[in-house]
Design a protein around this motif. Structure first.
Motif, short mmCIF file in Angstrom:
data_model
loop_
_atom_site.label_atom_id
_atom_site.label_comp_id
_atom_site.label_asym_id
_atom_site.label_seq_id
_atom_site.Cartn_x
_atom_site.Cartn_y
_atom_site.Cartn_z
N PRO A 70 0.84 -1.21 0.00
CA PRO A 70 0.00 0.00 0.00
C PRO A 70 0.86 1.25 0.00
O PRO A 70 2.06 1.19 0.31
N GLY A 71 0.25 2.36 -0.32
CA GLY A 71 0.96 3.63 -0.29
C GLY A 71 1.48 3.90 1.11
O GLY A 71 0.88 3.53 2.09
N HIS A 72 2.63 4.51 1.17
CA HIS A 72 3.25 4.80 2.45
C HIS A 72 2.98 6.25 2.85
O HIS A 72 3.20 7.14 2.07
N GLN B 220 11.00 7.43 3.44
CA GLN B 220 11.55 6.43 2.54
C GLN B 220 11.39 6.89 1.10
O GLN B 220 10.30 7.22 0.66
N GLU B 221 12.51 6.93 0.40
CA GLU B 221 12.51 7.33 -1.00
C GLU B 221 11.82 6.26 -1.85
O GLU B 221 11.82 5.08 -1.49
N PRO B 222 11.25 6.64 -3.00
CA PRO B 222 10.64 5.65 -3.88
C PRO B 222 11.58 4.49 -4.23
O PRO B 222 11.17 3.34 -4.24
N SER B 223 12.84 4.79 -4.48
CA SER B 223 13.79 3.74 -4.83
C SER B 223 13.95 2.73 -3.69
O SER B 223 14.04 1.52 -3.92
N GLU B 224 13.95 3.20 -2.46
CA GLU B 224 14.05 2.31 -1.30
C GLU B 224 12.78 1.47 -1.16
O GLU B 224 12.85 0.28 -0.83
N PRO C 227 17.98 5.22 -9.95
CA PRO C 227 17.23 5.44 -8.71
C PRO C 227 17.04 6.91 -8.37
O PRO C 227 15.99 7.31 -7.86
N ASP C 228 18.06 7.73 -8.64
CA ASP C 228 17.95 9.16 -8.35
C ASP C 228 16.86 9.81 -9.21
O ASP C 228 16.12 10.68 -8.74
N ALA C 229 16.76 9.39 -10.46
CA ALA C 229 15.72 9.92 -11.34
C ALA C 229 14.33 9.50 -10.85
O ALA C 229 13.40 10.30 -10.88
N LEU C 230 14.21 8.25 -10.40
CA LEU C 230 12.93 7.78 -9.85
C LEU C 230 12.53 8.62 -8.65
O LEU C 230 11.39 9.09 -8.55
N ASP C 231 13.47 8.83 -7.73
CA ASP C 231 13.19 9.64 -6.54
C ASP C 231 12.81 11.07 -6.91
O ASP C 231 11.85 11.63 -6.37
N ALA C 232 13.55 11.65 -7.84
CA ALA C 232 13.28 13.03 -8.25
C ALA C 232 11.93 13.16 -8.95
O ALA C 232 11.21 14.14 -8.75
N LEU C 233 11.59 12.18 -9.76
CA LEU C 233 10.34 12.22 -10.50
C LEU C 233 9.15 12.37 -9.56
O LEU C 233 8.24 13.16 -9.80
N PHE C 234 9.16 11.62 -8.47
CA PHE C 234 8.00 11.62 -7.59
C PHE C 234 8.06 12.69 -6.50
O PHE C 234 7.16 12.77 -5.67
N THR C 235 9.07 13.54 -6.51
CA THR C 235 9.05 14.70 -5.63
C THR C 235 8.33 15.86 -6.31
O THR C 235 7.87 16.76 -5.65
N THR C 236 8.24 15.81 -7.65
CA THR C 236 7.64 16.92 -8.38
C THR C 236 6.42 16.54 -9.21
O THR C 236 5.73 17.42 -9.70
N ALA C 237 6.20 15.25 -9.40
CA ALA C 237 5.11 14.84 -10.29
C ALA C 237 4.34 13.67 -9.69
O ALA C 237 4.84 12.95 -8.84
N GLY C 238 3.14 13.50 -10.16
CA GLY C 238 2.34 12.35 -9.78
C GLY C 238 2.37 11.33 -10.90
O GLY C 238 3.11 11.47 -11.87
N ASP D 4 1.49 7.69 -4.93
CA ASP D 4 1.04 7.61 -3.54
C ASP D 4 1.90 6.66 -2.72
O ASP D 4 1.65 6.43 -1.54
N GLY D 5 2.96 6.09 -3.34
CA GLY D 5 3.86 5.19 -2.66
C GLY D 5 3.48 3.73 -2.79
O GLY D 5 4.18 2.85 -2.33
N GLY D 6 2.35 3.46 -3.46
CA GLY D 6 1.94 2.08 -3.67
C GLY D 6 2.83 1.39 -4.68
O GLY D 6 3.28 2.01 -5.65
N VAL D 7 3.13 0.13 -4.43
CA VAL D 7 3.99 -0.64 -5.32
C VAL D 7 3.30 -1.97 -5.64
O VAL D 7 2.85 -2.66 -4.73
#
Length: 79
Positions: free
Chosen positions: A6-8, A13-17, A43-54, A71-74
């Motif tokens: 579920p979304g965290h 915790q970063e998206p990559s983690e 991983p840095d691009a993944l983390d950056a993507l979700f700090t500014t975009a949905g 929303d952090g769901g995987v």
């Protein structure tokens, strides 16, 4: 077989983690047993993507198809 995390609500915790821990849980292995995430995507691009975009991103990692949502769901499925 599919594992859905579920979304965290924890912003620590970063998206990559989250991706690595979710795949490890799905496969029933320790996180260090997985190949480095950077072999699948940046991983840095993944983390950056979700700090500014949905949205969502889908990619293959460690023999699984992974879908990460803003929303952090995987969702992790065997490839």
């Amino acid at each position: 077989m599919s594992t859905t995390a579920p979304g965290h609500g924890d912003d620590h915790q970063e998206p990559s983690e989250t991706v690595v821990s979710s795949v490890a849980a799905h496969k029933g292995v320790d996180e260090v047993a997985l190949p480095p995430l950077y072999e699948a995507l940046d991983p840095d691009a993944l983390d950056a993507l979700f700090t500014t975009a949905g949205g969502r991103v889908r990619f293959d990692y460690a023999g699984c198809t992974v879908e990460y949502a803003s929303d952090g769901g995987v969702d992790v499925r065997d490839a």
